[in-house]
Design a protein around this motif. Structure first.
Motif, PDB file in Angstrom:
ATOM      1  N   GLU A  37       0.767  -1.276  -0.057  1.00 36.42           N
ATOM      2  CA  GLU A  37       0.055  -0.041  -0.111  1.00 36.42           C
ATOM      3  C   GLU A  37       0.826   1.317  -0.147  1.00 36.42           C
ATOM      4  O   GLU A  37       1.809   1.499   0.853  1.00 36.42           O
ATOM      5  CB  GLU A  37      -0.944   0.058   1.310  1.00 36.42           C
ATOM      6  CG  GLU A  37      -1.610   1.255   1.506  1.00 36.42           C
ATOM      7  CD  GLU A  37      -2.425   1.884   0.460  1.00 36.42           C
ATOM      8  OE1 GLU A  37      -3.317   1.099  -0.142  1.00 36.42           O
ATOM      9  OE2 GLU A  37      -2.167   3.057   0.243  1.00 36.42           O
ATOM     10  N   LYS A  38       0.648   2.073  -1.045  1.00 35.67           N
ATOM     11  CA  LYS A  38       1.266   3.468  -0.992  1.00 35.67           C
ATOM     12  C   LYS A  38       1.183   4.406   0.142  1.00 35.67           C
ATOM     13  O   LYS A  38       2.098   4.890   0.380  1.00 35.67           O
ATOM     14  CB  LYS A  38       0.636   4.184  -2.277  1.00 35.67           C
ATOM     15  CG  LYS A  38       1.158   5.415  -2.590  1.00 35.67           C
ATOM     16  CD  LYS A  38       0.744   5.802  -3.841  1.00 35.67           C
ATOM     17  CE  LYS A  38      -0.738   6.835  -3.689  1.00 35.67           C
ATOM     18  NZ  LYS A  38      -1.043   7.308  -4.778  1.00 35.67           N
ATOM     19  N   GLY A  39      -0.114   4.265   0.623  1.00 31.31           N
ATOM     20  CA  GLY A  39      -0.248   5.331   1.908  1.00 31.31           C
ATOM     21  C   GLY A  39       0.063   4.680   3.215  1.00 31.31           C
ATOM     22  O   GLY A  39       0.560   3.824   3.293  1.00 31.31           O
ATOM     23  N   SER A  40      -0.026   5.599   4.248  1.00 34.64           N
ATOM     24  CA  SER A  40       0.326   5.371   5.490  1.00 34.64           C
ATOM     25  C   SER A  40      -0.647   4.532   6.352  1.00 34.64           C
ATOM     26  O   SER A  40      -0.627   4.035   7.470  1.00 34.64           O
ATOM     27  CB  SER A  40       0.824   6.369   6.498  1.00 34.64           C
ATOM     28  OG  SER A  40      -0.146   7.389   6.544  1.00 34.64           O
ATOM     29  N   ARG A  41      -1.870   4.262   5.592  1.00 34.74           N
ATOM     30  CA  ARG A  41      -3.156   3.525   6.420  1.00 34.74           C
ATOM     31  C   ARG A  41      -3.671   2.552   5.196  1.00 34.74           C
ATOM     32  O   ARG A  41      -3.535   2.930   4.235  1.00 34.74           O
ATOM     33  CB  ARG A  41      -4.002   4.565   6.972  1.00 34.74           C
ATOM     34  CG  ARG A  41      -4.589   5.429   5.998  1.00 34.74           C
ATOM     35  CD  ARG A  41      -5.942   6.268   6.398  1.00 34.74           C
ATOM     36  NE  ARG A  41      -6.682   6.666   5.161  1.00 34.74           N
ATOM     37  CZ  ARG A  41      -7.454   6.312   4.692  1.00 34.74           C
ATOM     38  NH1 ARG A  41      -7.791   4.977   5.039  1.00 34.74           N
ATOM     39  NH2 ARG A  41      -7.822   6.794   3.523  1.00 34.74           N
ATOM     40  N   LEU A  42      -4.307   1.834   5.948  1.00 32.50           N
ATOM     41  CA  LEU A  42      -5.255   0.905   5.005  1.00 32.50           C
ATOM     42  C   LEU A  42      -6.594   1.419   5.008  1.00 32.50           C
ATOM     43  O   LEU A  42      -7.204   2.209   6.014  1.00 32.50           O
ATOM     44  CB  LEU A  42      -5.010  -0.355   5.562  1.00 32.50           C
ATOM     45  CG  LEU A  42      -3.570  -1.204   5.531  1.00 32.50           C
ATOM     46  CD1 LEU A  42      -3.311  -2.206   6.245  1.00 32.50           C
ATOM     47  CD2 LEU A  42      -3.235  -1.688   3.910  1.00 32.50           C
ATOM     48  N   VAL A 256       4.199   1.282  -5.592  1.00 32.89           N
ATOM     49  CA  VAL A 256       4.840   0.064  -6.775  1.00 32.89           C
ATOM     50  C   VAL A 256       4.732   1.258  -7.968  1.00 32.89           C
ATOM     51  O   VAL A 256       3.867   1.861  -8.390  1.00 32.89           O
ATOM     52  CB  VAL A 256       3.718  -0.828  -7.315  1.00 32.89           C
ATOM     53  CG1 VAL A 256       4.218  -1.726  -8.376  1.00 32.89           C
ATOM     54  CG2 VAL A 256       3.664  -1.806  -5.980  1.00 32.89           C
ATOM     55  N   SER A 257       5.932   1.214  -8.868  1.00 28.02           N
ATOM     56  CA  SER A 257       5.777   2.172  -9.808  1.00 28.02           C
ATOM     57  C   SER A 257       5.948   1.335 -11.234  1.00 28.02           C
ATOM     58  O   SER A 257       5.624   1.969 -12.246  1.00 28.02           O
ATOM     59  CB  SER A 257       7.327   3.022  -9.773  1.00 28.02           C
ATOM     60  OG  SER A 257       8.211   2.258  -9.896  1.00 28.02           O
ATOM     61  N   ARG A 258       6.121   0.235 -11.046  1.00 29.74           N
ATOM     62  CA  ARG A 258       6.349  -0.361 -12.601  1.00 29.74           C
ATOM     63  C   ARG A 258       6.062  -2.057 -12.303  1.00 29.74           C
ATOM     64  O   ARG A 258       6.603  -2.594 -11.587  1.00 29.74           O
ATOM     65  CB  ARG A 258       7.460  -0.180 -13.356  1.00 29.74           C
ATOM     66  CG  ARG A 258       7.412  -0.743 -14.655  1.00 29.74           C
ATOM     67  CD  ARG A 258       8.801  -0.128 -15.615  1.00 29.74           C
ATOM     68  NE  ARG A 258       9.967  -1.003 -14.826  1.00 29.74           N
ATOM     69  CZ  ARG A 258      11.242  -0.152 -14.782  1.00 29.74           C
ATOM     70  NH1 ARG A 258      11.382   0.798 -14.900  1.00 29.74           N
ATOM     71  NH2 ARG A 258      12.350  -0.929 -14.074  1.00 29.74           N
ATOM     72  N   VAL A 259       5.397  -2.711 -13.249  1.00 26.14           N
ATOM     73  CA  VAL A 259       5.242  -4.231 -13.007  1.00 26.14           C
ATOM     74  C   VAL A 259       5.595  -4.846 -14.461  1.00 26.14           C
ATOM     75  O   VAL A 259       5.222  -4.324 -15.612  1.00 26.14           O
ATOM     76  CB  VAL A 259       3.757  -4.698 -12.716  1.00 26.14           C
ATOM     77  CG1 VAL A 259       3.679  -6.197 -12.770  1.00 26.14           C
ATOM     78  CG2 VAL A 259       3.441  -3.909 -11.479  1.00 26.14           C
ATOM     79  N   GLU A 260       6.779  -5.648 -14.528  1.00 25.52           N
ATOM     80  CA  GLU A 260       7.119  -6.288 -15.808  1.00 25.52           C
ATOM     81  C   GLU A 260       6.945  -7.954 -15.436  1.00 25.52           C
ATOM     82  O   GLU A 260       6.722  -8.381 -14.465  1.00 25.52           O
ATOM     83  CB  GLU A 260       8.796  -6.084 -16.138  1.00 25.52           C
ATOM     84  CG  GLU A 260       8.664  -4.653 -16.324  1.00 25.52           C
ATOM     85  CD  GLU A 260      10.269  -4.093 -16.139  1.00 25.52           C
ATOM     86  OE1 GLU A 260      10.816  -4.069 -17.163  1.00 25.52           O
ATOM     87  OE2 GLU A 260      10.658  -4.166 -15.083  1.00 25.52           O
ATOM     88  N   GLU A 261       6.850  -8.556 -16.520  1.00 25.57           N
ATOM     89  CA  GLU A 261       6.711  -9.961 -16.767  1.00 25.57           C
ATOM     90  C   GLU A 261       7.683 -10.577 -17.495  1.00 25.57           C
ATOM     91  O   GLU A 261       8.129 -10.334 -18.684  1.00 25.57           O
ATOM     92  CB  GLU A 261       5.457 -10.189 -17.627  1.00 25.57           C
ATOM     93  CG  GLU A 261       4.938 -11.538 -17.541  1.00 25.57           C
ATOM     94  CD  GLU A 261       3.557 -11.543 -18.507  1.00 25.57           C
ATOM     95  OE1 GLU A 261       3.183 -10.642 -19.175  1.00 25.57           O
ATOM     96  OE2 GLU A 261       2.798 -12.692 -18.542  1.00 25.57           O
ATOM     97  N   MET A 270       9.482  -0.848  -7.011  1.00 21.89           N
ATOM     98  CA  MET A 270       9.061   0.291  -6.050  1.00 21.89           C
ATOM     99  C   MET A 270       9.538   1.509  -6.405  1.00 21.89           C
ATOM    100  O   MET A 270      10.585   1.743  -6.787  1.00 21.89           O
ATOM    101  CB  MET A 270       9.701  -0.319  -4.561  1.00 21.89           C
ATOM    102  CG  MET A 270       9.211  -1.583  -4.109  1.00 21.89           C
ATOM    103  SD  MET A 270       7.475  -2.099  -4.391  1.00 21.89           S
ATOM    104  CE  MET A 270       7.497  -3.326  -5.247  1.00 21.89           C
ATOM    105  N   GLU A 271       8.759   2.623  -6.102  1.00 25.57           N
ATOM    106  CA  GLU A 271       9.108   3.786  -6.581  1.00 25.57           C
ATOM    107  C   GLU A 271      10.363   4.262  -5.668  1.00 25.57           C
ATOM    108  O   GLU A 271      11.239   4.960  -6.273  1.00 25.57           O
ATOM    109  CB  GLU A 271       7.958   4.835  -6.117  1.00 25.57           C
ATOM    110  CG  GLU A 271       7.933   6.193  -6.595  1.00 25.57           C
ATOM    111  CD  GLU A 271       6.838   6.878  -6.347  1.00 25.57           C
ATOM    112  OE1 GLU A 271       5.735   6.573  -6.985  1.00 25.57           O
ATOM    113  OE2 GLU A 271       6.870   7.634  -5.639  1.00 25.57           O
ATOM    114  N   ALA A 272      10.744   3.821  -4.376  1.00 20.19           N
ATOM    115  CA  ALA A 272      11.746   4.207  -3.755  1.00 20.19           C
ATOM    116  C   ALA A 272      12.746   3.249  -3.868  1.00 20.19           C
ATOM    117  O   ALA A 272      13.854   3.251  -3.201  1.00 20.19           O
ATOM    118  CB  ALA A 272      11.364   4.372  -2.091  1.00 20.19           C
TER     119      ALA A 272
END
Ligand code: FAD
Length: 475
Positions: A37-42, A256-261, A270-272
């Motif tokens: 999860e991108k944020g600090s809460r769900l 998450v910034s990108r997904v590849e297969e 991950m963005e970071a």
């Protein structure tokens, strides 16, 4: 061990993770399930805040009892005794028309009249409008599989006034959408089925009510109201899922910034920085975000996901001393767009559900933005509260000073099922099939509410497990 990564920690991602874990355990499969999860809460759009004895829902405040999946999940989580109906003695909704509030006539279900006298005596519609609505049973059904906008459907069956005064604020309002672009087949298939089966919405609704009464007579429990919630707010559902999943299955503050297969596996960047490898990946993010993440993996799929539009909304909750406010007895009011007001609706939160605040206060929640007034979501908190207070003063003469105010902005959070939505979703699911182990779930595709998102989560979990373990069996 097979690894499944779920992107997004709203109700869709969380319910998918829960069902995955539980279904895998009951089938004797071991999986490593990680939710990012991108944020600090769900919870995503679901956000309950408790401030000085006030229980405030920033996003959704209820689920529809007609769609059983949210209540089922709550019972499964041990929250059955926390499910709460609306306060029936305050029932009723007003509609603003020509600057005045009119009570919604009794027997008007969604937009379909089922009782004659209240329709004849209401001040909401003109005589011509009433006649046109009553004439609905004589309008021949269209019997076509083609999609149609909500605007065209309601105009054709019930006339312009029903569209402007009821269908647009009440039915399209749930989606904060524009009735002239909203797909009837995707958003409100039940109305089209009624037309097909019974030749008329009035006849269809009466038949449906008869059936519902029979079911109710056969069941023992108290009758659920149309809207239900949880005593401690909807975030209780989120907290209960999270405690079952355990903190080791969840990564917060991670985008998450990108997904590849590659070679039947998925690689998430991950963005970071850093990457995670998975056997299966489930996107529960809004469609436009899934689109960005999939740009390199499948460009046509990414482009198609961008064609599902979203609108922004905001909710503004104000609380007042009860002694200083006189509200019409009801759950609140809705505002047709033809009235040219800045708010879409107001819910008298403390009247709709018990226990939202002490009796000394009343709490009102106003809806801002949507397809017509999206720009208003950009107002700062003070401007937003001032604007809402101005609207409440004009509409219900409310001049009191609020003892509490809270603004929640939901940017691009409401998917719009516009005309052709079903074809788009069909194309997307066929395309997704070309990537075994990749799934899209959430409110963008097959139902916008909480209950639909939970149902989709359960279906997605099953598909994912079938894929992971059938693949093993076939090897
Ligand atoms: C104001 C408002 C009122 C509503 N009222 C009701 C109601 O009363 N009843 C009802 O049934 N429904 C209501 N809805 C709809 C309901 O909120 C949604 O159906 C439901 O919450 C959708 O959940 P979701 O998990 O699909 O999406 P979201 O809640 O949007 O969750 C998506 C999650 O993905 C995360 N994310 C995004 N990008 C990334 C990334 N790159 N990496 C990792 N994580 C990412 C986000 O931070 C978010 O937590 C309302 C919606 C709004 C906005």
């Amino acid at each position: 061990m097979k690894r499944v990564v779920i992107i997004g920690g709203g109700i869709s991602g969380l319910s998918t993770a829960l069902y995955l874990k539980e279904q895998a355990a009951s089938a004797g499969h071991e999986i490593d399930c990680l939710l990012i999860e991108k944020g600090s809460r769900l919870g995503g759009n679901i956000l309950t805040e408790k401030v000085d004895g006030f229980l405030i829902e920033g996003g959704p405040d209820c689920f529809l009892s007609e769609k059983p999946w949210a209540a089922q999940l709550c019972r499964h989580l041990g929250l059955g005794d926390q499910i709460m109906p609306t306060t029936e003695e305050n029932k009723g909704t007003f509609v603003l028309s020509k600057g005045r509030l009119h009570e919604m006539p009794d027997g008007l279900i969604l937009m379909v009249p089922t009782k004659i006298m209240p329709l004849i005596t209401t001040s909401l519609f003109s005589w011509l409008g009433k006649l046109r609505m009553g004439f609905e049973i004589f309008i021949p059904p269209r019997h076509s599989k083609e999609d149609e906008t909500l605007g065209s459907f309601v105009r054709r069956r019930l006339g312009n006034e029903a569209l402007d005064k009821i269908a647009e604020p009440l039915v399209a309002g749930v989606h904060a959408g524009d009735p002239e672009t909203m797909s009837m087949r995707a958003s409100f298939p039940k109305f089209m089925e009624m037309e097909d089966e019974h030749g008329s919405l009035v006849k269809g609704m009466l038949a449906r009510m008869k059936k519902a009464k029979e079911v109710q007579r056969a069941s023992s429990g108290p009758r659920p109201t149309m809207f239900m919630t949880l005593k401690g707010g909807l975030s209780e559902m989120i907290n209960a899922i999270v405690s079952r999943l355990g903190s080791s299955s969840i990564k917060l503050n991670t985008s998450v910034s990108r997904v590849e297969e590659k070679g039947g596996k998925y690689f998430l960047t991950m963005e970071a920085g850093g990457a995670i490898e998975a056997d299966s990946v489930i996107f529960s993010t809004p469609a436009y975000i899934s689109s960005w993440l999939l740009v390199e993996l499948d460009n046509p799929l990414s482009e198609k996901l961008q064609t599902i539009p979203y609108v922004s909304t905001a909710t503004v909750t104000l609380a007042f001393n009860a002694s200083e406010v006189k509200l019409p007895k009801s759950f609140g009011f809705v505002i047709p767009r033809v009235e040219e007001r800045k708010i879409m609706a107001a819910t008298f939160t403390s009247r709709k559900f018990a226990g939202r605040c002490s009796d000394e206060y009343v709490m009102i929640r106003c809806f801002v933005g949507g397809s017509k007034n999206e720009y208003l979501v950009a107002l700062d908190d003070k401007e937003m509260v001032d604007m809402v207070r101005g609207e409440l003063k004009d509409i219900i003469g409310l001049n009191a000073e609020p003892v509490l105010s809270r603004v929640y902005r939901w940017r691009k959070a409401m998917p719009q099922y516009t005309i052709g939505h079903l074809e788009r979703v069909r194309w997307i699911s066929e395309r997704v099939h070309q990537h075994p182990g990749l799934y899209l779930t959430g409110s963008a595709y097959n139902g916008i509410g909480i209950s639909d998102s939970i149902r989709e989560g359960e279906i997605t979990a099953k598909k994912c497990l079938d894929y992971l373990f059938q693949k093993d069996a076939q090897a």
